[in-house]
Design a protein around this motif. Structure first.
Motif, PDB file in Angstrom:
ATOM      1  N   GLU A 232      91.037 -58.612   8.168  1.00  0.00           N
ATOM      2  CA  GLU A 232      89.672 -58.481   8.686  1.00  0.00           C
ATOM      3  C   GLU A 232      89.582 -59.004  10.116  1.00  0.00           C
ATOM      4  OE1 GLU A 232      87.295 -56.848   7.258  1.00  0.00           O
ATOM      5  OE2 GLU A 232      88.417 -56.499   5.414  1.00  0.00           O
ATOM      6  N   ASN A 233      90.252 -60.109  10.401  1.00  0.00           N
ATOM      7  CA  ASN A 233      90.190 -60.689  11.745  1.00  0.00           C
ATOM      8  C   ASN A 233      90.868 -59.800  12.779  1.00  0.00           C
ATOM      9  OD1 ASN A 233      88.747 -62.858  10.826  1.00  0.00           O
ATOM     10  ND2 ASN A 233      90.517 -64.220  10.630  1.00  0.00           N
ATOM     11  N   ALA A 234      91.994 -59.192  12.401  1.00  0.00           N
ATOM     12  CA  ALA A 234      92.665 -58.276  13.326  1.00  0.00           C
ATOM     13  C   ALA A 234      91.756 -57.103  13.682  1.00  0.00           C
ATOM     14  CB  ALA A 234      93.967 -57.777  12.706  1.00  0.00           C
ATOM     15  N   LYS A 235      91.027 -56.604  12.687  1.00  0.00           N
ATOM     16  CA  LYS A 235      90.091 -55.505  12.950  1.00  0.00           C
ATOM     17  C   LYS A 235      88.990 -55.936  13.920  1.00  0.00           C
ATOM     18  CE  LYS A 235      89.180 -54.534   8.576  1.00  0.00           C
ATOM     19  NZ  LYS A 235      88.520 -53.849   7.445  1.00  0.00           N
ATOM     20  N   LYS A 236      88.506 -57.144  13.773  1.00  0.00           N
ATOM     21  CA  LYS A 236      87.460 -57.646  14.673  1.00  0.00           C
ATOM     22  C   LYS A 236      87.960 -57.696  16.113  1.00  0.00           C
ATOM     23  CE  LYS A 236      85.391 -60.535  11.037  1.00  0.00           C
ATOM     24  NZ  LYS A 236      85.151 -61.929  10.579  1.00  0.00           N
ATOM     25  N   VAL A 237      89.207 -58.113  16.282  1.00  0.00           N
ATOM     26  CA  VAL A 237      89.784 -58.182  17.629  1.00  0.00           C
ATOM     27  C   VAL A 237      89.963 -56.774  18.203  1.00  0.00           C
ATOM     28  CG1 VAL A 237      91.771 -58.915  19.002  1.00  0.00           C
ATOM     29  CG2 VAL A 237      90.929 -60.372  17.155  1.00  0.00           C
ATOM     30  N   LEU A 238      90.468 -55.851  17.390  1.00  0.00           N
ATOM     31  CA  LEU A 238      90.644 -54.476  17.869  1.00  0.00           C
ATOM     32  C   LEU A 238      89.301 -53.848  18.230  1.00  0.00           C
ATOM     33  CD1 LEU A 238      93.433 -52.896  15.628  1.00  0.00           C
ATOM     34  CD2 LEU A 238      93.629 -54.097  17.802  1.00  0.00           C
ATOM     35  N   LYS A 239      88.272 -54.147  17.449  1.00  0.00           N
ATOM     36  CA  LYS A 239      86.942 -53.616  17.777  1.00  0.00           C
ATOM     37  C   LYS A 239      86.478 -54.158  19.119  1.00  0.00           C
ATOM     38  CE  LYS A 239      82.145 -53.373  16.199  1.00  0.00           C
ATOM     39  NZ  LYS A 239      81.162 -53.790  15.155  1.00  0.00           N
ATOM     40  N   HIS A 240      86.651 -55.462  19.335  1.00  0.00           N
ATOM     41  CA  HIS A 240      86.252 -56.048  20.620  1.00  0.00           C
ATOM     42  C   HIS A 240      86.997 -55.395  21.781  1.00  0.00           C
ATOM     43  CE1 HIS A 240      85.274 -58.941  23.730  1.00  0.00           C
ATOM     44  NE2 HIS A 240      86.575 -59.058  23.974  1.00  0.00           N
ATOM     45  N   MET A 241      88.260 -55.086  21.568  1.00  0.00           N
ATOM     46  CA  MET A 241      89.087 -54.499  22.620  1.00  0.00           C
ATOM     47  C   MET A 241      88.932 -52.979  22.698  1.00  0.00           C
ATOM     48  SD  MET A 241      90.576 -57.084  24.056  1.00  0.00           S
ATOM     49  CE  MET A 241      91.870 -56.327  25.039  1.00  0.00           C
ATOM     50  N   ASN A 242      88.092 -52.422  21.837  1.00  0.00           N
ATOM     51  CA  ASN A 242      87.903 -50.966  21.775  1.00  0.00           C
ATOM     52  C   ASN A 242      89.229 -50.257  21.516  1.00  0.00           C
ATOM     53  OD1 ASN A 242      86.336 -48.606  21.825  1.00  0.00           O
ATOM     54  ND2 ASN A 242      86.694 -48.283  24.018  1.00  0.00           N
TER      55      ASN A 242
END
Length: 332
Positions: free
Chosen positions: A51-61
């Motif tokens: 879940e945390n990796a997804k949050k980072v990828l979302k922030h980075m688009n």
């Protein structure tokens, strides 16, 4: 830079605050292509890390990059997370919104097996080495195809961070670390060990964070949210004003090896007892074994932060006019 000149990389991680910063840096570097992220239990349980990796990828688009779930426990030891260090959500108790879906059909080991046999690819491992040990057990040939292996873990002359002698990633699953280091010796290759000797010198201070926020409020606000808990932890446990950000140095070193220097040596991992997880570096060649590690012990701190800020913020180094002053000020 065109795609043909990029080095392909898989990031094996356990996000984790500093893992998240490492992912952000890797995705900001035009010289490398992150073809996938594999998750291992460590700082956070594997589903939380996912879940945390997804949050980072979302922030980075960058939700185009696939994430694969790997080992949910060490090979033989009882799993002990590091949520006391990284917060109840594993991301500094920022409690960012989850990103729905995104689950892949393949698990991490299957993905690693396929990817490493299809093309030249390196691995930056910034968590426990469980996924890589499982890869050796299931497809040794695929593991042997790794172009370069950089591991944030271990310590040589520095003290440990979860025992007097051990760094967390290797302490968490010492059996896995031992298997990976022995396999590298077997195939006459060397792990680049980015351990506490060098990462302890990479401290994100309040002034450095404030400068980052001034330069880029979007990235700055995100990093403040996920590191605030980390700042408090480091003050309470190590009396540091700031926080040690271990994992981004592994990415920076992969991109620019001259940032660090060290020794080439044979290295073994203690798996049990009071020395569990200790990286035993045979710096004086007592055992006459083939070297399987490049053990880093010196780092250019200013060079790291210049690279980190310039890549993440897409700014030329000369635009970072206050950075050198802020780093020298903190080191007085």
């Amino acid at each position: 830079m065109n795609n043909t000149t990029k080095r392909k990389v898989i990031i094996d991680c356990d996000p984790g605050i500093d893992d998240s910063l490492a992912i952000m840096l890797a995705l900001s570097c035009e010289e490398i292509e992150v073809i996938g992220i594999t998750i291992v239990c460590g700082n956070a349980p594997v589903e939380m890390g996912f879940e945390n990796a997804k949050k980072v990828l979302k922030h980075m688009n960058r939700l185009d990059i696939p994430i694969y779930i790997g080992a949910d426990k060490p090979l033989s030891k009882t799993y002990i997370n590091a949520l006391d260090t990284h917060g109840a959500d594993g991301l500094g108790e920022s409690f960012l919104d989850n990103v729905e879906g995104y689950r892949q059909d393949d698990d991490a080991i299957t993905f690693l097996s396929k990817a490493l046999q299809e093309d030249t690819c390196s691995i930056i491992a910034i968590g426990p080495l469980t996924n890589l040990a499982l890869l050796i057990k299931t497809n040794e040939e695929a593991f042997n195809h790794i172009d370069q292996l950089v591991s944030m873990g271990g310590n040589y002359r520095s003290h440990g961070n979860c025992s007097p002698v051990a760094e967390y990633n290797y302490w968490e699953d010492p059996d896995a670390a031992a298997i990976v280091y022995e396999q590298m010796r077997k195939i006459h290759k060397q792990i680049h060990m980015v351990g506490l000797d060098v990462t302890r010198k990479i401290v994100l201070t309040p002034n450095l964070l404030a400068y980052l926020e001034r330069l880029d409020s979007v990235h700055g606000s995100f990093i403040r949210k996920i590191t605030d808990f980390y700042f408090t932890f480091h003050w309470e446990w190590e009396h540091i004003i700031g926080c040690v950000i271990n994992d981004p140095l592994a990415v920076a070193y992969f991109l620019k090896p001259e940032l660090c220097s060290g020794i080439t040596a044979s290295l073994e991992i203690a798996t049990d007892g009071i020395a569990r997880g200790q990286s035993i570096v045979d710096a004086y060649d007592f055992y006459k074994k083939e070297a399987n590690a490049v053990v880093l012990n010196q780092v250019d701190v200013e060079g790291f932060f210049t690279l980190f800020y310039s890549k993440l913020l897409n700014k030329a180094p000369q635009e970072l006019d206050l950075l050198k002053h802020l780093i020298s000020e903190e080191s007085v």
